[in-house]
Each structure stands twice: as structure tokens, then as C-alpha cells.
Design an enzyme around this catalytic site. Structure first.
Site, PDB file in Angstrom:
ATOM      1  N   LYS A  88     -17.161  -0.514   6.566  1.00 17.30           N
ATOM      2  CA  LYS A  88     -17.570  -1.393   5.707  1.00 17.30           C
ATOM      3  C   LYS A  88     -18.989  -1.495   5.292  1.00 17.30           C
ATOM      4  CE  LYS A  88     -17.165  -6.406   4.216  1.00 17.30           C
ATOM      5  NZ  LYS A  88     -16.765  -7.631   4.714  1.00 17.30           N
ATOM      6  N   PHE A 131     -11.228  -7.197  14.483  1.00 17.35           N
ATOM      7  CA  PHE A 131      -9.847  -7.549  13.686  1.00 17.35           C
ATOM      8  C   PHE A 131      -9.973  -6.681  12.552  1.00 17.35           C
ATOM      9  CE2 PHE A 131      -9.100  -9.959   9.687  1.00 17.35           C
ATOM     10  CZ  PHE A 131      -7.808 -10.340  10.057  1.00 17.35           C
ATOM     11  N   GLN A 132      -8.566  -6.229  12.272  1.00 16.64           N
ATOM     12  CA  GLN A 132      -8.057  -5.319  11.264  1.00 16.64           C
ATOM     13  C   GLN A 132      -8.660  -4.013  11.478  1.00 16.64           C
ATOM     14  OE1 GLN A 132      -8.417  -6.991   7.281  1.00 16.64           O
ATOM     15  NE2 GLN A 132      -6.210  -7.724   7.760  1.00 16.64           N
ATOM     16  N   MET A 162      24.462   8.414   1.424  1.00 12.19           N
ATOM     17  CA  MET A 162      24.310   9.475   2.049  1.00 12.19           C
ATOM     18  C   MET A 162      24.513   9.543   3.677  1.00 12.19           C
ATOM     19  SD  MET A 162      23.907  12.709   1.723  1.00 12.19           S
ATOM     20  CE  MET A 162      23.043  13.574   0.323  1.00 12.19           C
ATOM     21  N   GLU A 169       0.643  -1.318   0.011  1.00 11.07           N
ATOM     22  CA  GLU A 169      -0.017   0.139   0.029  1.00 11.07           C
ATOM     23  C   GLU A 169       0.830   1.529  -0.182  1.00 11.07           C
ATOM     24  OE1 GLU A 169      -0.395  -2.593   1.866  1.00 11.07           O
ATOM     25  OE2 GLU A 169      -2.599  -3.291   1.733  1.00 11.07           O
TER      26      GLU A 169
HETATM   27  C1  TPP Z   1      12.621   5.249   4.753  1.00 13.01           C
HETATM   28  C2  TPP Z   1      13.841   6.057   5.045  1.00 13.01           C
HETATM   29  N1  TPP Z   1      14.555   5.443   6.057  1.00 13.01           N
HETATM   30  C3  TPP Z   1      15.901   6.130   6.238  1.00 13.01           C
HETATM   31  C4  TPP Z   1      16.288   7.219   5.549  1.00 13.01           C
HETATM   32  C5  TPP Z   1      17.557   7.864   6.174  1.00 13.01           C
HETATM   33  N2  TPP Z   1      18.362   7.790   4.725  1.00 13.01           N
HETATM   34  C6  TPP Z   1      18.653   8.886   4.059  1.00 13.01           C
HETATM   35  S1  TPP Z   1      19.682   8.641   2.702  1.00 13.01           S
HETATM   36  C7  TPP Z   1      19.721   7.029   3.122  1.00 13.01           C
HETATM   37  C8  TPP Z   1      20.581   6.183   2.404  1.00 13.01           C
HETATM   38  C9  TPP Z   1      20.168   5.956   0.858  1.00 13.01           C
HETATM   39  O1  TPP Z   1      20.950   4.797   0.295  1.00 13.01           O
HETATM   40  P1  TPP Z   1      20.592   4.659  -1.200  1.00 13.01           P
HETATM   41  O2  TPP Z   1      19.097   4.512  -1.607  1.00 13.01           O
HETATM   42  O3  TPP Z   1      21.690   3.371  -1.671  1.00 13.01           O
HETATM   43  O4  TPP Z   1      21.020   6.009  -1.853  1.00 13.01           O
HETATM   44  P2  TPP Z   1      22.433   6.598  -1.781  1.00 13.01           P
HETATM   45  O5  TPP Z   1      22.462   7.575  -0.817  1.00 13.01           O
HETATM   46  O6  TPP Z   1      23.581   5.534  -1.831  1.00 13.01           O
HETATM   47  O7  TPP Z   1      22.567   7.254  -3.263  1.00 13.01           O
HETATM   48  C10 TPP Z   1      19.273   6.910   4.379  1.00 13.01           C
HETATM   49  C11 TPP Z   1      19.328   5.360   5.154  1.00 13.01           C
HETATM   50  C12 TPP Z   1      15.481   7.597   4.910  1.00 13.01           C
HETATM   51  N3  TPP Z   1      15.523   8.941   4.133  1.00 13.01           N
HETATM   52  N4  TPP Z   1      14.066   7.281   4.250  1.00 13.01           N
END
Ligand code: TPP
Ligand code: MG
Lengths: 201, 563
Positions: B163, B113-114, B471, B51
Site C-alpha cells: 500500500k 491485518f489482511q 458429470m 474476486e
Molecule cells: C470448482 C470445482 N469443483 C469441483 C469440480 C468437480 N466437478 C466437475 S464436473 C462437476 C459437476 C458439475 O455440475 P453442473 O455444473 O451442474 O454441470 P453438469 O455436469 O450437471 O452439466 C463437478 C463437481 C470442478 N470441476 N470444479
């Protein structure tokens, strides 16, 4: 203390809101999220059907009032917001306090109550209930005087306010009946008498 | 008198609101609704695989077209799975209507439920939400929801329907009128304020426009260009505002913020009049608020009054629709050339280049994105995940259209890239859509590859595979003494995953293979995944460290230049 009995850090904001379930949660949620402190909050029906009036006393130090007003306006169910702080207004709060008393000092307490035009609304062997209406200054003063006897229980309604003179903070716009009907039922629980299927499958 | 059940009424109303596509996932509470879907051939239901993606697809659909995106889920877990997607839409102000079923009315609040208190959960992440307790209220609710979602500052609206309300039979009445006493967005700017704004712009020596996402939602690119051109005002954008002003226009000076261009950050710090248009002076864009260009006069034009003065003191606020306000300002300002100011910015840009793609032997993501820009003639729509690749996609592709870059700027939701691309592709079947993915973010929603096949959505998927949470790794390197904790990720073979879904895959490990791979993917009539094995420890520059001011922007360090 300002002319209307509220300390200058305090702001009185009146919000006219749609009388729908969940409105209070939306308002409270907004304050929670931004970390604004609510000193008191009073809600009840307004002069127009379908609209409720919320009076909020907010601590201006924790909450930039302009932001409070704007954020309130962002809520779809909030129809009108007025900051009454700098208005000439009447502000009142009702307070009930249960005070410890003995046969000896009861008269003293009653004398204090009379001075403040507070009413004794209940009396028992070792306590009595005082009811007082007034602005914060008056209520605080009475509280101070009663403290030495022992305040066993205290409840305050929160401040309600109204501007003086011919001006009002009402909402002029009237809703058509059909729209009101929908707005008032949205989210409302159906009455128990109504037959409804039990299972959600 | 037409009798219909709640489900039919809901679908009839969606149809009348112009909805052609609903992204959803079925379950017990919405069974009556799914039962009625075949009666409405005008509405195409896209079956997602989670979702969260339904919301991201609806969001991608909305960002690509400007129309309201619609997603649908069942009660409880269906609704809670939507939450990330709704919050993503909320922070980026995208028009969305999210519909969930709930348990029967008598079971609400009893932990059946749910059951989840869905409207309680979505209340702080929606522009508005509804729990509809009578079938006769569905029509009005849908109308209000679409109106609220798409007008003023757009945003997601959630409708929760028990529902048995979906099953209840009532007379269908299409409400001709809606009236929301508490919601009357102000579109016309205050004349006095417009005059003051024009005056400030006319007398400025160093005026600077910072435009944002509002240009997209207000369809106001032409109006923005006209304003900038009349007085030769340089324009920079926020990250979400990229493309709002054509980036190849000579008055375009890139975008500002944490990974914005050095000269854009310096210009923002140097300007004497800053004109914020359809943006919200967000912390990622402005750096440390207390040190943002204290001498500048701030003119702020936005449709949301609550944004005025929220983060920075505004000297001249204009609350209104940018499409209406901008021409009024343009009309009364005199022409100008701003020569010295423009050359000041150009000089900074020359001395501190931010967008040079270094000559390297190694395969770096900047090179891939720049190549993609050149190969697609800047015409593709790009979606991104969150992280380094997102910033490079913002930097090294140049966008001329406000709807071209689709990215979760506000919430920063990893996993947004693929579903958003699918939503955009379904909205625009003939558009060239590239999902620039992080190797980690891709794994958060990769199950949607199946939808590319189901829907024959020819999305091109480019994974910037650095085998890192890039990052986060960059922050650990720069601000936590190289202490890499939980950022190195073992990756599956993405090509095999794509192939398992029946999707063509290409693996690229060298620079020489980049252009042929892009060409091959573009030629192929269908979805393609390219797994680019890029240099692992490349960093994003320039950078404003968290909590620093724009003038403290750091450029690429010497040692990385020669890496
Ligand atoms: C759902 C979620 N969890 C954690 C983060 C924190 N976060 C920001 S950038 C990143 C790394 C992303 O890695 P990747 O998708 O491989 O992209 P890259 O930076 O390597 O290009 C994380 C964990 C986030 N932005 N969103
Ligand atoms: Mg990565």
C-alpha cells in the site's frame, strides 16, 4: 563412477539466474512440483554483477534432465542453463566433519586426513574437525574411513562445477544500468533505517 | 519532471499498455489506487461481486479478443480469492495481468491485518510474478508484465504492490526499453526441423493434424487452413482448440479426447504421422500415454520448448510461433489428396456417429445446444462451465472461429461460465454471447448477475438444469456402481433468482418450448436467463474411461439409445 567422480545417474546442471529475491524459491518450487530430487544445490554470486550461479546435482532417475533444463528455462529469472554432465569438468565440494576421537586414536585420524589432504581445522579433547575439498568419490571414501570413529556432525556445501579448458558457461549479455537497478530492487526489503508508515490501515 | 504517486503511475502505465477495462474489487490495501481511478477516464473499472470472477472476467475478455485481461484485488482475502481465476488462466495459457495490493512494506511478513504472502501463493500458478518494493519500479514492472503475459506462450502475470508503495510519490519515467535476459521466446522455427517436418508430412500415408489452443493465441487459423488444404490433411482439434480450424470445413473431423468424437479418436490412433500444432498432448486428449498410437511419427510444433517430449516422445520438434512456422511448411510440401485415408475416417464416422441428436420425447441438453447452433447460425460466442453441459457445448455447437468457444479446459473450473461471458461481452459489446451453464456451476458465481445489470451486458444465460452434479453423477453411475453420493442438488428457482437481480427469466420444461425461448431471449435487448429443466440422467458419449487408450473409446450403450 564416471570420469568426473559422479555416479552416472547424477547430473550436474548449472543455472545462471538473475540475482533477485525469490529466485531460489522458484527453482526449488519447480523441483518440488515435478517430484524431481535435488541431491545438492549450491548458490552464490557469479562473475557478472546481478547474476548468481546455481549448481544443482540432480538424480537423473527421478528427473529427466532434458525436462529439468527446459522447465528451468521457463522461469523468467533463469538466464542460462547448462548440463555439464558429459563435459570434462572440475567438480568440488567442501565438507566439514566433526569426528569423535580419543588421545589414543587421534594420530590415526590425522594420518588418514593427511592421506586425503584433508585439514584439521579444530581440535578439542574428544573431537576434531576435518575439512576436506574434493569430488564426491574422494569425499565418500574419507567418510567411509572416518565412520568407525564416529561422525558427530557433518556439513557439505554441495557440489560446484566448472568446465575445463577455455570454454565457459557465462552469460555474455550485459544489462543497462537503469534496468539492472530495477531488477535488483524488485521484491527486496527496504532497509530498516528508511522511515516508513507503520499502519496498513 | 512529473511527480506521481505509485497508484497514478500504475494506472498511467495500464493506460499506455492499452488497457481499457479493469475488473476489480476494492479494499484497504488498494484504496490509494481506487482513489486515483477517476483521474483516468480511459480506464473503465468493472466492479465484480467476488474476486474469483474478476479473474474469470479478465480471462473471458482475453479469450474473446486476444488482448491482455486485467484484474485487481486487495491484499489477503482479495488476493486469495483471485487464485482460482489465476490458476484457470495459467492452465489455459491466457494473457492476464493480475494486480493486488498488499500491506505496507514494514508490515510484510508479520501477519498483519489482511496480509498474505500473495506472491508466494501465486508463484506456481503464474508465468511470472512480482512484488514491487519501490514506486519507481512500477512502470518497468508493468511493462515487463504485459510483455511476458502476451508474448511467447501467453499466461498470467501477478503484480503485488504494498500500500505505501502505491502512495509513494516519485518521478514518473516511462521505460522505453525493457530487457529480460532470461526471457527471449523463440518464434522462428529451426529450418532443418521444418524441412524434416515437411518431409514426414509429404511421405505420410495417413497424416493427421491435431491443433490446439495455440492457433488462437498465434492468430494462425488462416495458416492452419492453408497447410491442411494444400496436402488435404484431415484436421482434428483438442477441446481448447475447437474453432481453431473451422468445424464446418470439409477437412475438419471434430475433436479428440475423453469425450471427443469416436472417429477423431480412431483417426488419432490410426494415423502414421501425427502433427501436433499449438497443443500439448494433454492426458485428457491423448488417453493413456503409453498406448497412444505407438507407431505414429510425432511432429510437434509449439512455441513452448518445455512441451516438446514432455508427455510423448517427439520425433520431429519444431519450436516456434505457429503463424511463422506453418507457412514455411506449407510452402515446401507437395499437394496431395489423401483420398484413401480420408475415406477411412469418413467410413468410421458413418459407422460410429458421435454427434447425432437422438429423437426423444424428453428434453435433452444436446437438443438445446444443437437448436442454439441452428438459431444463431453458428455465430454466437459460447462460454461454458465444467461438466456434462461443457462437453455437449463442445460437441453440438459447431465453431468456425478460434475465439468462439470460451471454456476452462485445463483447470476445469466450475463457475467460469457466467463471469467469462460477462468479460467477453464487455470486450465485444455487439457480439451475441451465450453462457451455457451447469446448474451447480452457475451457483458458484451467480452473484455476478448483478454485473450484467451494472454493465448493461446483454449476456444470454442458458442453464442446463439437470439438478445433478451431472458429470460426477455419470462417473458414479458408470464406475462406482450407481452409488450416487452427494451429487443430487436441491436447486433454487433460478428464474426467481434472475428476477431478483432484475434479469428477465424464462423457464423451459418441454422440447416444444425450446425454440420459442431461444427466439425470445435473442430478441430481448438485455440479459436473459433461461432455466432449461433437462433430463436428469443423460450421459455424455462417446467416452474414453480415465486411464484408457483412445482406441478403447466407448460409444453410447444400447440401453441409453432407447431411453
Ligand atoms: C470448482 C470445482 N469443483 C469441483 C469440480 C468437480 N466437478 C466437475 S464436473 C462437476 C459437476 C458439475 O455440475 P453442473 O455444473 O451442474 O454441470 P453438469 O455436469 O450437471 O452439466 C463437478 C463437481 C470442478 N470441476 N470444479
Ligand atoms: Mg448439473
Amino acid at each position: 563412477m564416471s570420469m568426473n567422480g559422479n555416479s552416472p545417474a547424477q547430473h550436474i546442471v548449472v543455472a545462471i539466474v538473475e540475482d533477485k529475491p525469490g529466485v531460489l524459491q522458484r527453482v526449488a518450487g519447480l523441483f518440488r512440483r515435478r517430484g524431481f530430487n535435488i541431491e545438492s544445490l549450491a548458490v552464490g554470486h557469479s562473475e557478472s554483477e546481478g547474476l548468481s550461479r546455481i549448481t544443482l546435482v540432480v538424480d537423473g532417475a527421478s528427473a529427466p534432465v532434458e525436462q529439468v533444463v527446459k522447465q528451468l528455462y521457463k522461469l523468467i529469472d533463469v538466464v542460462k542453463v547448462s548440463d555439464l554432465t558429459d563435459e570434462a569438468m572440475v567438480s568440488r565440494e567442501l565438507v566439514l566433519m566433526k569426528i569423535r576421537c580419543t588421545g589414543e586414536n587421534r594420530h590415526e585420524i590425522i594420518e588418514i586426513a593427511n592421506l586425503f589432504r584433508a585439514n584439521i581445522v579444530d581440535i578439542a579433547t574428544s573431537s576434531l574437525i576435518l575439512q576436506i575439498t574434493g569430488d564426491q568419490e574422494k569425499i565418500d571414501a574419507l567418510l567411509d574411513l572416518c565412520k568407525p570413529y564416529g561422525i558427530r556432525e557433518l556439513t557439505r556445501t554441495g557440489t560446484v562445477s566448472m568446465v575445463r579448458g577455455n570454454r565457459t558457461t557465462t552469460v555474455k549479455e550485459i544489462e543497462s544500468d537503469e534496468i539492472t537497478k530495477v531488477h535488483q530492487s524488485q521484491g527486496r526489503r527496504v532497509s530498516d533505517s528508511q522511515e516508513l508508515p507503520f499502519s496498513s490501515d | 519532471m512529473v511527480k506521481m504517486n505509485g497508484s497514478q503511475i500504475l494506472l498511467e502505465c495500464l493506460k499506455r499498455e492499452g488497457t481499457t477495462t479493469v475488473f476489480g474489487y476494492p479494499g484497504g490495501a488498494v484504496l490509494p489506487l481506487y482513489d486515483a481511478i477517476p483521474e483516468f477516464p480511459e480506464i473503465h473499472h468493472v466492479l465484480v461481486r467476488h474476486e474469483q470472477s474478476a479473474a474469470h472476467m479478465a480471462d473471458g475478455f482475453a479469450r474473446a479478443t486476444g488482448e491482455v485481461g486485467v484484474c485487481l484485488a486487495t491484499s489477503g482475502p482479495g488476493a486469495t480469492n483471485l487464485v482460482t481465476g489465476i490458476a484457470t488462466s495459467f492452465l489455459d495459457s491466457t494473457p492476464m495481468v493480475a494486480i493486488t495490493g498488499n500491506v505496507a512494506r514494514t508490515l510484510l511478513g508479520k501477519d498483519g491485518f489482511q496480509e498474505a504472502d500473495s506472491t508466494g501463493i501465486t508463484q506456481p500458478i503464474t508465468k511470472h510474478n512480482y512484488l514491487v518494493m519501490r514506486a519507481e519500479d512500477i512502470a518497468m514492472t508493468v511493462r515487463e508484465a504485459f510483455h511476458i503475459a502476451s508474448s511467447g506462450r501467453p499466461g498470467p502475470v501477478h503484480i503485488d504492490i504494498p500500500k505505501d508503495v502505491l502512495q509513494e510519490e516519485v518521478e514518473f519515467i516511462w521505460p522505453e526499453k525493457i530487457n529480460l535476459r532470461g526471457y527471449k521466446p523463440n518464434t522462428k522455427g529451426h529450418t532443418g526441423m521444418i524441412r524434416r517436418a515437411a518431409e514426414a508430412i509429404s511421405t505420410a500415408k495417413k497424416p493427421l493434424i491435431i491443433s490446439g489452443h495455440g492457433i488462437k493465441w498465434g492468430n494462425a487459423q488462416a495458416e492452419l487452413v492453408a497447410l491442411a488444404e494444400k496436402a488435404n490433411i484431415p484436421v482434428i482439434t483438442t477441446f481448447l482448440g475447437i474453432g481453431g480450424f473451422p468445424e464446418t470445413h470439409q477437412l475438419s473431423y471434430g475433436w479428440l479426447g475423453m469425450h471427443g468424437m469416436y472417429h477423431a479418436n480412431m483417426a488419432a490412433d490410426e494415423a502414421d504421422v501425427v502433427i501436433g500444432i499449438g497443443m500439448r498432448f494433454d492426458d485428457r486428449a491423448m488417453g493413456r500415454f503409453s498406448d497412444f498410437n505407438p507407431d505414429a511419427t510425432i511432429v510437434h510444433i509449439d512455441i513452448d520448448p518445455a512441451e516438446i517430449g514432455k508427455n510423448l516422445p517427439t520425433a520431429i520438434p519444431v519450436v516456434g510461433d505457429v503463424k511463422q512456422v506453418l507457412p514455411e511448411i506449407t510452402e515446401i510440401i507437395p499437394t496431395g489428396d489423401n483420398k484413401p485415408w480420408l475415406s477411412w475416417i469418413e467410413k468410421v464416422a458413418e459407422e460410429h456417429p458421435s454427434l447425432e441428436v437422438r429423437e426423444t420425447r424428453r428434453l435433452i441438453p444436446q437438443y438445446i445446444i444443437r437448436s442454439l447452433y441452428e438459431e444463431t447460425n453458428g455465430q454466437a460466442t459460447i462460454t461454458t462451465g465444467v461438466g456434462q453441459h461443457q462437453m455437449w457445448a463442445g460437441q453440438h455447437y459447431f465453431y468456425n472461429d478460434p475465439r468462439q468457444l470460451i471454456s476452462s479446459g485445463g483447470l476445469g473450473t466450475m463457475g467460469f461460465e457466467l463471469p467469462a461471458a460477462i468479460g467477453a461481452q464487455i470486450a465485444k459489446p455487439d457480439a451475441e454471447i451465450w453462457a451455457i451453464c451447469g446448474d451447480a456451476g452457475f451457483q458458484m458465481t451467480l452473484q455476478e448477475l448483478a454485473v450484467c445489470i451494472d454493465e448493461r451486458a446483454p449476456v444470454k444465460i442458458a442453464i442446463m438444469n439437470n439438478a445433478y452434479l451431472g458429470m460426477v453423477r455419470q462417473w458414479q453411475e458408470l464406475f462406482y456402481d450407481d452409488n450416487y453420493v452427494s451429487v443430487a442438488v436441491t436447486q433454487p428457482d433460478f428464474s426467481k433468482i434472475a428476477e431478483a437481480y432484475g434479469i428477465k427469466a424464462i423457464k423451459v420444461e418441454t422440447k416444444a418450448d425450446v425454440l420459442p425461448a431461444i427466439a425470445e431471449a435473442r430478441e430481448f435487448d438485455g440479459p436473459v436467463l433461461i432455466d432449461f429443466h433437462v433430463d436428469q440422467e443423460e450421459n455424455v458419449w462417446p467416452m474414453v474411461p480415465a486411464g484408457a487408450a483412445l482406441r478403447e473409446t466407448i460409444e453410447i450403450p444400447e440401453k441409453e439409445l432407447i431411453r
